[in-house]
Design a protein around this motif. Structure first.
Motif, PDB file in Angstrom:
ATOM      1  N   GLU A 450       0.833  -1.201   0.000  1.00 38.44           N
ATOM      2  CA  GLU A 450       0.000   0.000   0.000  1.00 38.44           C
ATOM      3  C   GLU A 450       0.869   1.253   0.000  1.00 38.44           C
ATOM      4  OE1 GLU A 450      -3.568   1.948  -0.336  1.00 38.44           O
ATOM      5  OE2 GLU A 450      -3.180  -0.213  -0.436  1.00 38.44           O
ATOM      6  N   ALA A 451       1.982   1.222   0.732  1.00 35.39           N
ATOM      7  CA  ALA A 451       2.916   2.349   0.705  1.00 35.39           C
ATOM      8  C   ALA A 451       3.497   2.530  -0.686  1.00 35.39           C
ATOM      9  CB  ALA A 451       4.033   2.113   1.727  1.00 35.39           C
ATOM     10  N   ARG A 452       3.856   1.439  -1.320  1.00 33.67           N
ATOM     11  CA  ARG A 452       4.421   1.507  -2.679  1.00 33.67           C
ATOM     12  C   ARG A 452       3.415   2.114  -3.645  1.00 33.67           C
ATOM     13  NH1 ARG A 452       4.423  -0.819  -7.515  1.00 33.67           N
ATOM     14  NH2 ARG A 452       2.656  -2.124  -6.941  1.00 33.67           N
ATOM     15  N   ARG A 453       2.167   1.694  -3.533  1.00 34.67           N
ATOM     16  CA  ARG A 453       1.152   2.241  -4.435  1.00 34.67           C
ATOM     17  C   ARG A 453       0.978   3.744  -4.208  1.00 34.67           C
ATOM     18  NH1 ARG A 453      -5.366   0.858  -4.826  1.00 34.67           N
ATOM     19  NH2 ARG A 453      -5.742   2.219  -6.597  1.00 34.67           N
ATOM     20  N   THR A 454       0.946   4.147  -2.948  1.00 30.45           N
ATOM     21  CA  THR A 454       0.703   5.548  -2.616  1.00 30.45           C
ATOM     22  C   THR A 454       1.830   6.457  -3.099  1.00 30.45           C
ATOM     23  OG1 THR A 454      -0.569   4.898  -0.661  1.00 30.45           O
ATOM     24  CG2 THR A 454       0.287   7.151  -0.704  1.00 30.45           C
ATOM     25  N   PHE A 455       3.077   6.021  -2.912  1.00 24.91           N
ATOM     26  CA  PHE A 455       4.207   6.912  -3.166  1.00 24.91           C
ATOM     27  C   PHE A 455       5.019   6.581  -4.415  1.00 24.91           C
ATOM     28  CE2 PHE A 455       4.271   7.930   1.581  1.00 24.91           C
ATOM     29  CZ  PHE A 455       3.600   9.124   1.376  1.00 24.91           C
ATOM     30  N   VAL A 456       4.765   5.450  -5.039  1.00 23.60           N
ATOM     31  CA  VAL A 456       5.516   5.091  -6.240  1.00 23.60           C
ATOM     32  C   VAL A 456       4.591   5.040  -7.445  1.00 23.60           C
ATOM     33  CG1 VAL A 456       7.038   3.393  -7.328  1.00 23.60           C
ATOM     34  CG2 VAL A 456       7.201   3.818  -4.866  1.00 23.60           C
ATOM     35  N   THR A 457       3.616   4.122  -7.410  1.00 22.41           N
ATOM     36  CA  THR A 457       2.708   3.970  -8.543  1.00 22.41           C
ATOM     37  C   THR A 457       1.906   5.238  -8.793  1.00 22.41           C
ATOM     38  OG1 THR A 457       2.519   1.616  -7.997  1.00 22.41           O
ATOM     39  CG2 THR A 457       0.896   2.519  -9.519  1.00 22.41           C
ATOM     40  N   GLU A 458       1.450   5.900  -7.715  1.00 25.87           N
ATOM     41  CA  GLU A 458       0.591   7.079  -7.868  1.00 25.87           C
ATOM     42  C   GLU A 458       1.264   8.322  -7.289  1.00 25.87           C
ATOM     43  OE1 GLU A 458      -3.189   6.112  -6.193  1.00 25.87           O
ATOM     44  OE2 GLU A 458      -3.460   4.361  -7.480  1.00 25.87           O
ATOM     45  N   GLY A 461      -0.440  11.779  -8.313  1.00 21.63           N
ATOM     46  CA  GLY A 461      -1.768  11.977  -7.749  1.00 21.63           C
ATOM     47  C   GLY A 461      -1.749  12.153  -6.253  1.00 21.63           C
ATOM     48  N   THR A 462      -0.815  11.511  -5.575  1.00 19.73           N
ATOM     49  CA  THR A 462      -0.737  11.606  -4.117  1.00 19.73           C
ATOM     50  C   THR A 462      -0.271  12.984  -3.669  1.00 19.73           C
ATOM     51  OG1 THR A 462      -0.271   9.237  -3.924  1.00 19.73           O
ATOM     52  CG2 THR A 462       0.357  10.629  -2.060  1.00 19.73           C
ATOM     53  N   LEU A 463       0.656  13.584  -4.404  1.00 23.09           N
ATOM     54  CA  LEU A 463       1.309  14.799  -3.913  1.00 23.09           C
ATOM     55  C   LEU A 463       0.898  16.081  -4.633  1.00 23.09           C
ATOM     56  CD1 LEU A 463       4.982  13.582  -3.365  1.00 23.09           C
ATOM     57  CD2 LEU A 463       3.123  13.704  -1.716  1.00 23.09           C
ATOM     58  N   MET A 509      -8.523  17.122  -6.015  1.00 25.56           N
ATOM     59  CA  MET A 509      -8.119  16.052  -6.920  1.00 25.56           C
ATOM     60  C   MET A 509      -6.658  16.199  -7.291  1.00 25.56           C
ATOM     61  SD  MET A 509     -11.274  15.335  -9.562  1.00 25.56           S
ATOM     62  CE  MET A 509     -10.428  13.858 -10.167  1.00 25.56           C
ATOM     63  N   GLY A 510      -5.939  15.074  -7.281  1.00 25.81           N
ATOM     64  CA  GLY A 510      -4.548  15.065  -7.690  1.00 25.81           C
ATOM     65  C   GLY A 510      -4.405  14.666  -9.148  1.00 25.81           C
ATOM     66  N   ALA A 511      -3.213  14.818  -9.678  1.00 23.42           N
ATOM     67  CA  ALA A 511      -2.940  14.481 -11.074  1.00 23.42           C
ATOM     68  C   ALA A 511      -3.281  13.024 -11.350  1.00 23.42           C
ATOM     69  CB  ALA A 511      -1.470  14.739 -11.397  1.00 23.42           C
ATOM     70  N   GLY A 512      -4.133  12.804 -12.349  1.00 23.92           N
ATOM     71  CA  GLY A 512      -4.487  11.453 -12.752  1.00 23.92           C
ATOM     72  C   GLY A 512      -5.526  10.773 -11.893  1.00 23.92           C
TER      73      GLY A 512
END
Length: 651
Positions: A450-458, A461-463, A509-512
Motif C-alpha cells: 500500500e505504501a508503494r502504491r501511494t508513493f511510487v505507482t501514484e 496523484g498523491t502529492l 483532486m490530484g494528477a491522474g
C-alpha cells in the motif's frame, strides 16, 4: 589451423559474454533456483526484477529451476519467492557475469501454516516477513566467481522504494474496541419533486478500503462506521477518459439496472483528473511529520512508516526538498529542508528514528507547518505529510483546535496529507478530519504494498493537486426520476447553497486521480416503499416535466485552480439509457461490485437482494487486465468476508 579457429571462436564467445554493452544495451540475467538443503531445482519460483526504469517485471522458473530476465541500467534488484521458502533479495550489477545459483531456505512449519478453511472465527492476516539475512550467492560462469549482495528491505527501499514485499501467513489477534470512527448515517431516498438537487464534496481518499482489508485479513468483520463505501469504490483504478479542453477534470456519466434491486436504476458519475508527466510536475517542498510516540512501536507502525517514506524518498528529484519533524512527548526537527538529490541524508535520518513517549501531535503539526512556511515555494507544491495512528494526547489535540490550525495554514498554500498506521488504538475519525480540512488525501497503510502504491505507482496523484474545492451538484429530472439515493459520501454532503459559495471548503483532486459516485434511483412509475422525506408541498406549483427531453439528470461541477480563490463551472447531462449491469462498461461493473460489497459489510437497510455470490459474480466479470492485482485481491477479500459471515451466522 582448425585448432587456431576453435581457439579464436572460443575467445570471441568469452568476449561476447563478458563485455557489457557490446552490440546491445540490455543486460541479461540468468540463474537457477535450488533448495538450500537438498540442492534440487525449484520449479514455479517467482523471480521479480526492479530497476529505476522498470517498476516491476517477473518470470517463473521452469522445471529445471532456471530463469532469464533482461534490464537496462547500472544495477537491478531481484526478489525470489516460493511458497514454503524464505524470500531472497539480491542486488545484481550491470556487469554481472555468468549464471546466478540461488538457494532458497525452507520455512520451518509452524502454527501459522493453519489453512484458511480450518479457521472458524479468524482469517489469515498477511504481515511482512523478517528481512532476508545477509549472506552470499555463488555465481558460476566465465571469469572469477563473485559475490552478489543480498539486501534487506531497508536496503531495497533506500535505492528504489518499490518492490514486491514478501509476506508470510500468521494469525494475529488484537482488540479494536478502542479504535474511533465517525458515525456514518446512511443516505436515504429523496423525492425529486421535493428535493431535485443533491450536492456533495468529492472524495479521493481510500483509507477505508485498506483498513477494511486489515480487519478481514485478521478474521474480523469491520465496524459498520469503518465502512465508507465511496472510499472503497475509489480505491480502484478506472480507465476514464482524460479532459480534452482547458478544464483539469472530465465528467463521464452512465446508467444501468441496479443489481441489488432490479426495479431501480444505478447511475454512475465519474471524474478523471488530467495526467501530468512526472518531469512536468512542479518542485515540492515536503515536510515528513512522523509520530514516534510509544503507541507507534511495533512492526506495523514505525518500521512500516520508515519503509513508506523511503519509498517516497526514492522518487524525489533534485528540485524537491524534504524536512523531517517528529513528535512524541515534544516535537522536534530532525532534518532541515534537504534536496531530494541528497537521498543518503534523508534515509539516514529515517533510519535513526525510534518510538517512545507520549503524543504531542498538535505541537508536531505546528512545527511542521512552520518548517514548510520557512521553505515555501511560491510556484511549487508545499505539503506536510503526517504519519501516525492518530492518538494525540499532549498539547493541542481536540478536533476543534487541530481543525483551526490546519484551516489557517492551508490558506498559505500548504496542504496536508495523512497516512494512518497501526491497529487497536487507531483514531480514524481524527485522521479523516485532518485530511479533509488540510486539502489533502488520507490513506491507511496496512502493508508495504500500500505504501508503494501511494508513493511510487501514484506519485503524482498523491502529492500534486490539480483542482481544489471540487463540488458536485446533481439536478434530477422528475420526468424520469421519482426518488434517488447517493451511495456513500455521507460525511461529504453539502447544503445546496454551498455549491456556489467559493468560501466553502471541499475535496481536492490530484494528477491522474479518478472519482466515482453512484446514485440508486427509482424511475417514475415504479412502486416503492420508501417514504417521502417531507410532506407534500401545498403552495408550490407542480413541476412540469422537461418536455420531450431524454435527460435524466444534469451534473454540475465546480472547482478552483490550486492557487485560485474563484471557482469555475463545467456541466454534463445524462440521457436515459436502458441496459443490464452485465452489459455496462467493465469499470462500471467493478464499481458496482464494490458498492454491493460495502452494503453487505454495513448490513445496510438498502442492501436489497445483495449477496456475496452476487458481488463475486460482478467482480469476477470485471477483472480486466488488473495489472497490479487489486481486483483479484478484492475477490479474495469478499471470499474471506463470506467465510467470516457464515461462521458468525450472518448473511
Amino acid at each position: 589451423m582448425r585448432k587456431y579457429l576453435v581457439l579464436l571462436l572460443t575467445t570471441f564467445i568469452i568476449l561476447s559474454i563478458s563485455t557489457p554493452g557490446w552490440a546491445q544495451s540490455q543486460h541479461k540475467i540468468e540463474g537457477t533456483v535450488t533448495s538450500y538443503n537438498t540442492k534440487r531445482p525449484l520449479a514455479g519460483a517467482i523471480v521479480r526484477l526492479v530497476t529505476p526504469a522498470i517498476s516491476q517485471a517477473k518470470v517463473t522458473t521452469d522445471k529445471k529451476g532456471q530463469f532469464t530476465l533482461s534490464f537496462d541500467g547500472k544495477q537491478a534488484i531481484l526478489y525470489i519467492s516460493l511458497t514454503g521458502y524464505k524470500t531472497d533479495t539480491l542486488l545484481v550489477p550491470f556487469n554481472q557475469k555468468g549464471t546466478l545459483n540461488i538457494r532458497l531456505k525452507p520455512v520451518p512449519a509452524t502454527a501459522d501454516d493453519i489453512k484458511l478453511k480450518d479457521l472458524e472465527h479468524r482469517v489469515v492476516m498477511e504481515k511482512p516477513a523478517p528481512a532476508p539475512v545477509m549472506n552470499e550467492v555463488v555465481v558460476k560462469g566465465y571469469g572469477a566467481q563473485k559475490q552478489v549482495k543480498r539486501m534487506s528491505t531497508a536496503d531495497v527501499t533506500a535505492i528504489y522504494g518499490s518492490s514486491a514485499m514478501n509476506y508470510t501467513p500468521s494469525v494475529v489477534a488484537y482488540d479494536h474496541q478502542t479504535e474511533d470512527y465517525s458515525p456514518v448515517n446512511e443516505n436515504i431516498f429523496h423525492a425529486v419533486t421535493d428535493q431535485p438537487l443533491s450536492t456533495f464534496s468529492i472524495d479521493v481518499d481510500r483509507a477505508s478500503y485498506s483498513n477494511i482489508r486489515r480487519f478481514l485479513n485478521n478474521g474480523d468483520m469491520p465496524p459498520a462506521d469503518a465502512v465508507r463505501v465511496e472510499e472503497m469504490i475509489n480505491y480502484f483504478d478506472y480507465k476514464y477518459g482524460n479532459p480534452t479542453g482547458d478544464a483539469p477534470v472530465a465528467i463521464h456519466t452512465d446508467m444501468a439496472v441496479c443489481p441489488w434491486n432490479t426495479a431501480h436504476q444505478l447511475v454512475r458519475i465519474a471524474l478523471k483528473g488530467k495526467d501530468v508527466a512526472k518531469e512536468n510536475l512542479p518542485p515540492s517542498n515536503l515536510v515528513f511529520l512522523i509520530d514516534v510516540s510509544g503507541s507507534m512501536s511495533g512492526p506495523q507502525r514505525l518500521p512500516l512508516v520508515k519503509q513508506a517514506f523511503k519509498a517516497l524518498t526514492a522518487q524525489l528529484r533534485p528540485v524537491d526538498k524534504v524536512a523531517i519533524v517528529v513528535y512524541a512527548g515534544a516535537a522536534g526537527l530532525v532534518l532541515p529542508s534537504t534536496s531530494g538529490e541528497n537521498k543518503t541524508a534523508i534515509l539516514d535520518a529515517l533510519d535513526k528514528l525510534e518510538a517512545g513517549g507520549s503524543t504531542a501531535g498538535g505541537e508536531g503539526i505546528q512545527l511542521a507547518y512552520k518548517t514548510a512556511a520557512e521553505n515555501l515555494l511560491q510556484n511549487g507544491n508545499n505539503r506536510v505529510i503526517i504519519a501516525t495512528d492518530g492518538d494525540f494526547n499532549v498539547g493541542p489535540s481536540s478536533d476543534g483546535e487541530l481543525q483551526r490550525i490546519i484551516e489557517k495554514e492551508r490558506e498559505k498554500g500548504i496542504f496536508l496529507s495523512v497516512l494512518g498506521f497501526g491497529m487497536g488504538n487507531y483514531k480514524d475519525n481524527k485522521l479523516e478530519l485532518l485530511a479533509d480540512k488540510g486539502n489533502g488525501n488520507y490513506a491507511y497503510i496496512d502493508n508495504f504494498e500500500e505504501a508503494r502504491r501511494t508513493f511510487v505507482t501514484e506519485f503524482g496523484g498523491t502529492l500534486f493537486t490539480i483542482a481544489k474545492d471540487v463540488k458536485l451538484q446533481i439536478e434530477f429530472n422528475p420526468k424520469y426520476v421519482q426518488s434517488y439515493r447517493l451511495v456513500g459520501y455521507e460525511n461529504r454532503m453539502l447544503q445546496n447553497e454551498d455549491f456556489n459559495n467559493d468560501k466553502k471548503d471541499a475535496g481536492d483532486m490530484g494528477a491522474g486521480h479518478t472519482v466515482t459516485a453512484l446514485y440508486e434511483i427509482v424511475p417514475v412509475g415504479k412502486s416503492t416503499e420508501q417514504p417521502l422525506a417531507v410532506d407534500p408541498l401545498k403552495y408550490q406549483l407542480a413541476k412540469q416535466p422537461n418536455g420531450n427531453s431524454s435527460e435524466v439528470l444534469t451534473v454540475k461541477l465546480r472547482y478552483k485552480e490550486p492557487k485560485a480563490s474563484t471557482s469555475q463551472l463545467i456541466t454534463q447531462v445524462l440521457h436515459w439509457k436502458q441496459q443490464d449491469i452485465t452489459a455496462a462498461p467493465e469499470d462500471f461493473r467493478m464499481a458496482t461490485a464494490v458498492a454491493d460489497f460495502g452494503l453487505l459489510l454495513r448490513n445496510s437497510e438498502h442492501k436489497g437482494n445483495a449477496s456475496w455470490e452476487q458481488v463475486l459474480k460482478l467482480a469476477g466479470n470485471a477483472r480486466g487486465t488488473d495489472e497490479e492485482g487489486y481486483r483479484a485481491e478484492f475477490i479474495q477479500l469478499v471470499k474471506k468476508a463470506q467465510l467470516i459471515s457464515n461462521n458468525h451466522g450472518t448473511k
